[in-house]
Design an enzyme around this catalytic site. Structure first.
Site, PDB file in Angstrom:
ATOM      1  N   LYS A   1      -3.239  -1.365  13.239  1.00 50.36           N
ATOM      2  CA  LYS A   1      -2.205  -2.387  14.149  1.00 50.36           C
ATOM      3  C   LYS A   1      -1.753  -1.816  15.372  1.00 50.36           C
ATOM      4  O   LYS A   1      -1.620  -1.887  16.349  1.00 50.36           O
ATOM      5  CB  LYS A   1      -1.185  -3.047  13.537  1.00 50.36           C
ATOM      6  CG  LYS A   1       0.326  -1.866  12.839  1.00 50.36           C
ATOM      7  CD  LYS A   1       1.392  -2.427  12.156  1.00 50.36           C
ATOM      8  CE  LYS A   1       2.191  -1.645  11.703  1.00 50.36           C
ATOM      9  NZ  LYS A   1       3.110  -2.133  10.673  1.00 50.36           N
TER      10      LYS A   1
ATOM     11  N   ARG B   1      14.238  -4.483   5.863  1.00 44.94           N
ATOM     12  CA  ARG B   1      13.443  -5.366   7.845  1.00 44.94           C
ATOM     13  C   ARG B   1      12.226  -6.797   6.381  1.00 44.94           C
ATOM     14  O   ARG B   1      13.686  -7.246   5.702  1.00 44.94           O
ATOM     15  CB  ARG B   1      12.584  -4.251   7.485  1.00 44.94           C
ATOM     16  CG  ARG B   1      11.803  -5.553   8.287  1.00 44.94           C
ATOM     17  CD  ARG B   1      10.762  -4.562   9.485  1.00 44.94           C
ATOM     18  NE  ARG B   1       9.644  -4.247   8.764  1.00 44.94           N
ATOM     19  CZ  ARG B   1       8.229  -4.287   8.690  1.00 44.94           C
ATOM     20  NH1 ARG B   1       7.820  -3.030   9.708  1.00 44.94           N
ATOM     21  NH2 ARG B   1       6.821  -3.671   8.232  1.00 44.94           N
TER      22      ARG B   1
HETATM   23  C1  PLP Z   1       2.916  -0.532  10.067  1.00 44.59           C
HETATM   24  C2  PLP Z   1       3.058  -0.814   8.009  1.00 44.59           C
HETATM   25  C3  PLP Z   1       2.642   0.030   7.682  1.00 44.59           C
HETATM   26  C4  PLP Z   1       2.694   2.057   8.562  1.00 44.59           C
HETATM   27  O1  PLP Z   1       3.677   1.968   8.774  1.00 44.59           O
HETATM   28  P1  PLP Z   1       3.183   3.830   9.616  1.00 44.59           P
HETATM   29  O2  PLP Z   1       4.893   4.318   9.898  1.00 44.59           O
HETATM   30  O3  PLP Z   1       2.554   3.369  10.494  1.00 44.59           O
HETATM   31  O4  PLP Z   1       2.443   4.584   8.613  1.00 44.59           O
HETATM   32  C5  PLP Z   1       3.090   0.595   6.270  1.00 44.59           C
HETATM   33  N1  PLP Z   1       3.182  -1.384   6.032  1.00 44.59           N
HETATM   34  C6  PLP Z   1       3.587  -2.344   6.506  1.00 44.59           C
HETATM   35  C7  PLP Z   1       4.339  -3.425   5.881  1.00 44.59           C
HETATM   36  C8  PLP Z   1       3.585  -1.988   8.009  1.00 44.59           C
HETATM   37  O5  PLP Z   1       4.113  -3.062   8.883  1.00 44.59           O
END
Ligand code: PLP
Length: 353
Positions: A36, A129
């Site tokens: 992302k 969250r």
């Molecule tokens: C963005 C995201 C990740 C990745 O997180 P990083 O800190 O970039 O490794 C993992 N799980 C979810 C649900 C996310 O939204």
């Protein structure tokens, strides 16, 4: 050459991925490579794939659609919107979920498309969250979920260090095990995947990892070479796979303190200044429409970012050995937030090498 631009060294992304995949493989943990932060640009996603990730994961269905040609399972990370349920079923193999109403909708569209849709049920262990709050009675919910004909409950997961900044520890792993065991016993089913979090869980891999932990979702650690619980660099990774280059559009000697009554800046803030007399100031042609000035790190360490407005970033270059003139290119390393917004900005050119 078009500026500003982000230069992406694909070989470095591949090596970062390999380092992390090897680390996880040695603990029997599969890796979801998260795309992302770079808007799932296929060239970069390919480096994750070549680097050995087991899944491609993104929070936005629009991004997963870009990755349809890649032959790896696609995972939707953000809890789906009801209104996107049909696209989720069509374009992702697995989605992370917490709402029964949404799962019901996913099942409905999975049936329509003659598919089984896989879900990982998210549990909120305190970061606040997404996820079913761990103190809730989740067993009744799970009993209802597994009745949906076109849904496979393949795993459970958690996400930490995103909203609440909570650092993952062994207690969180134990909580996940307990949830898994409770669900399996009550419903006589097997939960295959325990997805233990994101780049903030990596520090736990230095120690014994319990064998039931078998998946991790990695974004920032792959792109910036650091874990995110404490911000430590990871050995054998690069932190400069992404470099921002911006062009100097003005270079001049001017006072450090504005002249006149100070009201609001362009973004409604009330700025404060220290008077250092006259300084060498440069302006680069990029601004807060593309990136927050505080999130970019000049590679020339003597440069000091003073601030910016929508389209300008102003830099004090008085202490630099170099004299910068109009047309010079300034390079910056990036933080996660600045990488995210730069990759999203249509005004920023992206090149791969
Ligand atoms: C963005 C995201 C990740 C990745 O997180 P990083 O800190 O970039 O490794 C993992 N799980 C979810 C649900 C996310 O939204």
């Amino acid at each position: 050459m078009k500026y500003p631009r982000v230069k992406v060294k694909l070989e470095k992304i591949k090596q970062n991925t390999q380092t992390l995949v090897n680390l996880c493989k040695s603990k029997n943990i599969t890796v979801m490579g998260v795309t992302k932060v770079f808007c799932a640009i296929p060239e970069i996603a390919n480096s994750l794939l070549v680097g050995g990730v087991d899944y491609l994961a993104d929070s936005r269905i629009e991004n997963l659609i870009k990755l349809q040609n890649y032959n790896l399972p696609k995972v939707l990370l953000r809890i789906p919107m009801l209104t996107q349920a049909e696209e989720v079923v069509k374009y992702s193999d697995i989605s992370l979920n917490s709402e029964i109403e949404t799962i019901k909708e996913l099942s409905k569209f999975a049936q329509k498309h003659n598919k089984k849709h896989n879900i990982i049920l998210m549990f909120d262990l305190g970061d606040l969250r997404e996820g079913i709050f761990f103190e809730e009675n989740y067993l009744d919910l799970v009993s209802q979920i597994i009745k949906f004909k076109n849904i496979n409950l393949i795993g459970i997961g958690t996400n930490l260090t995103c909203y609440g900044g909570i650092v993952p520890n062994e207690i969180h792993f134990n909580q996940l095990l307990e949830i898994k065991q409770n669900i399996e016993q009550k419903n006589k089913i097997k939960i295959d995947i325990i997805s233990a979090g994101n780049s903030s869980s990596l520090h736990l891999l230095d120690k014994e990892v319990p064998n039931y932990i078998n998946n991790i979702r990695l974004g920032e650690s792959i792109v910036l070479g650091r874990e995110t619980a404490f911000g430590n660099r990871i050995t054998n990774t690069y932190d400069d796979a992404f470099i921002l280059e911006a062009e100097v559009i003005e270079s001049s000697l001017k006072p450090s303190h504005p002249i006149g009554e100070i009201g609001m800046d362009a973004f409604g803030g009330k700025p404060k200044f220290i008077d250092n007399g006259r300084i060498n100031r440069i302006i680069v042609g990029i601004g807060r429409q593309d990136v927050e000035p505080c999130g970019i790190i000049p590679i020339d360490e003597k440069l000091k970012i003073l601030g910016g407005s929508s389209d300008h970033i102003i830099i004090d270059c008085t202490n630099s050995k170099k004299t910068y003139k109009v047309g010079d290119i300034i390079s910056f390393k990036l933080e996660y937030g600045s990488l995210l917004s730069l990759m999203t900005s249509p005004y920023v050119n992206k090149i791969f090498y």
